[in-house]
Design a protein around this motif. Sequence first.
Motif, mmCIF file in Angstrom:
data_model
loop_
_atom_site.group_PDB
_atom_site.id
_atom_site.type_symbol
_atom_site.label_atom_id
_atom_site.label_comp_id
_atom_site.label_asym_id
_atom_site.label_seq_id
_atom_site.Cartn_x
_atom_site.Cartn_y
_atom_site.Cartn_z
ATOM 1 N N ASP A 191 61.359 -70.509 129.388
ATOM 2 C CA ASP A 191 61.410 -71.493 128.307
ATOM 3 C C ASP A 191 60.170 -71.398 127.423
ATOM 4 O OD1 ASP A 191 63.863 -72.455 129.045
ATOM 5 O OD2 ASP A 191 63.083 -74.165 130.179
ATOM 6 N N ARG B 29 60.548 -68.467 125.174
ATOM 7 C CA ARG B 29 61.465 -68.755 124.072
ATOM 8 C C ARG B 29 60.790 -69.625 123.010
ATOM 9 N NH1 ARG B 29 66.393 -66.857 125.325
ATOM 10 N NH2 ARG B 29 67.062 -66.793 127.521
ATOM 11 N N ASP B 30 60.007 -70.598 123.448
ATOM 12 C CA ASP B 30 59.318 -71.458 122.488
ATOM 13 C C ASP B 30 58.344 -70.662 121.630
ATOM 14 O OD1 ASP B 30 60.658 -73.701 123.384
ATOM 15 O OD2 ASP B 30 59.055 -74.344 124.747
ATOM 16 N N ASP C 234 60.332 -68.505 119.231
ATOM 17 C CA ASP C 234 60.925 -69.314 118.172
ATOM 18 C C ASP C 234 59.910 -69.649 117.073
ATOM 19 O OD1 ASP C 234 63.293 -69.277 119.535
ATOM 20 O OD2 ASP C 234 63.159 -71.338 120.282
ATOM 21 N N MET D 70 59.833 -66.617 114.865
ATOM 22 C CA MET D 70 61.110 -66.066 114.436
ATOM 23 C C MET D 70 61.319 -66.086 112.923
ATOM 24 S SD MET D 70 63.691 -64.505 115.487
ATOM 25 C CE MET D 70 64.872 -63.785 114.365
ATOM 26 N N ARG E 271 62.231 -62.662 111.011
ATOM 27 C CA ARG E 271 63.427 -62.552 110.175
ATOM 28 C C ARG E 271 63.071 -62.089 108.773
ATOM 29 N NH1 ARG E 271 65.152 -65.775 106.300
ATOM 30 N NH2 ARG E 271 63.596 -67.356 106.844
ATOM 31 N N GLN F 205 54.294 -71.333 110.603
ATOM 32 C CA GLN F 205 54.093 -70.637 111.873
ATOM 33 C C GLN F 205 52.823 -71.146 112.559
ATOM 34 O OE1 GLN F 205 54.835 -66.243 112.216
ATOM 35 N NE2 GLN F 205 52.603 -66.165 112.321
ATOM 36 N N ARG G 80 53.450 -74.560 114.137
ATOM 37 C CA ARG G 80 54.252 -74.529 115.362
ATOM 38 C C ARG G 80 53.449 -73.950 116.527
ATOM 39 N NH1 ARG G 80 60.325 -72.599 114.682
ATOM 40 N NH2 ARG G 80 60.430 -73.828 116.604
#
Length: 305
Positions: free
Chosen positions: A233, A236-237, A240, A243, A247, A296, A299
Amino acid sequence: MLDETAKGVFTIAATPFLPDGALDFDSIDRMVDAYIEKGADGLTILGMMGEAGKLSAEESVAVVRRVTARCQVPVIVGVSASGFAAITALSNEAMEAGADGVMVAPPMGLQTDAQITNYFHSAADALGDIPFVLQDFPLATGVQISPSVILRIVEDCPTCVMLKHEDWPGLEKISALRKASDACGRRISILCGNGGMFLLEEMIRGADGAMTGFGYPEMMRQVLDAFLADKLDRARDIFDAYMPMIRYESQPGMGLAIRKYSLARQGIIAHPTLRKPGAGLTAAAITEIDVLTLRQEKRLAELGL
């Protein structure tokens, strides 16, 4: 010397240029230091991101010598060329300068399994004892290499010690290769590219790490460390948080300019120059990157990074 046990983060390095297009050796030094500080287990230079095709043979050797003299982690040198004479010459120079292996992509135009297999047989013969990475990047080369062909090359060529996996979609290919090695086939290292777009899934499928040039190379280190600590997890955080930039970088024809802008913005290289021919960024694109960067950073701060 590079071998089948290689794992972790092998950052694909940019080639820094001054505004007039000359090599920027001071930025090479600073970039090497920064990549290692941000968690690189090795560096890959003169790849497609390194604008290798825009360098002279003398410049390529100069870059190799500067990087290998600067760092203590393994260095892989991209040596892909239209003929084996050029591949062999740069490979020999690279290994004499202290590189640990070379990377070879198939030339455009190979269509059949036999053509691909024969090419890498010939490449292995030309390289002799030099360990090499098979670069599988069909989006750039136009050459589709099936798992069965990769397994044949690995079986026939003991100096093929790593796959640079950049097929897209390619998760099933990783699974097929690992299933074969689990069934007593020769297991080689698999490091994955594509800007880290599928990094976490690739690790779950059995990859050994990342070999890509995302503009924030610490992302690979942070995600891999969390994954290896069984903190999925958390991995993934972290992923993310990066991301949106991953992208944005994935836009065809713009990725390198975006990465170089990000590296310059961080002070890792002095100038975001692409050697001609190469398109720069518009004011609108720069604004978009700046906005993504600020979000970014927010976060990541929330994650304590």
